[in-house]
Scaffold this motif. Structure first.
Motif, short mmCIF file in Angstrom:
data_model
loop_
_atom_site.label_atom_id
_atom_site.label_comp_id
_atom_site.label_asym_id
_atom_site.label_seq_id
_atom_site.Cartn_x
_atom_site.Cartn_y
_atom_site.Cartn_z
N PRO A 85 29.16 -94.50 -76.04
CA PRO A 85 28.31 -93.99 -77.13
C PRO A 85 28.59 -92.55 -77.55
N ASP A 106 27.77 -96.72 -82.42
CA ASP A 106 27.39 -98.07 -82.06
C ASP A 106 28.60 -98.72 -81.38
N GLN A 108 29.04 -101.53 -79.84
CA GLN A 108 29.23 -102.95 -80.09
C GLN A 108 30.03 -103.22 -81.37
N HIS A 109 29.89 -102.38 -82.37
CA HIS A 109 30.57 -102.60 -83.65
C HIS A 109 31.79 -101.71 -83.83
N HIS A 124 31.69 -97.00 -85.53
CA HIS A 124 30.56 -97.03 -86.47
C HIS A 124 29.45 -96.16 -85.91
N LYS A 126 25.79 -94.76 -85.12
CA LYS A 126 24.50 -95.40 -84.88
C LYS A 126 23.61 -95.11 -86.07
#
Length: 135
Positions: A85, A106, A108-109, A124, A126
């Motif tokens: 992060p 983010d 995850q993306h 990307h 957050k």
């Protein structure tokens, strides 16, 4: 922070490239591998500190943070990226370069690609959660 005076030039080049690529016949797209022009945003470059760090470039735009690094030709194993992060680690053989991110991302993306001797990391940002905003 004032805008870079070259931003307009890069945006114009990006538009011209898009128009050129769209106007090519479908059969002639073969020789073009890819084009990335990042206009605007904040740009940073590292200063290498000995041989322990891999030089990279970081560009922050509205919704993303881009990190680009050239893979040294003497690299013996496949490079990879550890995306967290607040930090991204570029790992090439025994060299690990930690890149502190200017904003939370983010995970995850976010993703990376290794192609043609270059690592491209696309993070990307957050989204700002308006419910957590304190007035």
């Amino acid at each position: 922070m004032p805008n870079n005076p070259n931003d307009d030039i890069y945006q114009n080049i990006a538009r011209i490239m898009e128009q050129l690529l769209r106007s090519l016949p479908e059969s002639e797209h073969g020789p073009i591998i890819g084009v990335t022009i990042i206009a605007g945003g904040r740009q940073q470059e590292t200063e290498s500190q000995g041989e322990e760090r891999v030089p990279y470039e970081l560009v922050e735009s509205g919704e993303k943070v881009y990190i680009t690094a050239t893979i040294p030709t003497e690299t013996r194993s496949a490079p990879y990226v550890d995306i967290q992060p607040a930090q991204v680690k570029l790992v090439m053989d025994d060299q690990v370069t930690a890149v502190d991110l200017p904003v939370p991302i983010d995970v995850q993306h976010s993703f990376y690609q290794v192609r043609h001797g270059v690592i491209d990391v696309i993070c990307h940002k957050k989204p700002v959660d308006s419910a957590q905003t304190v007035i």
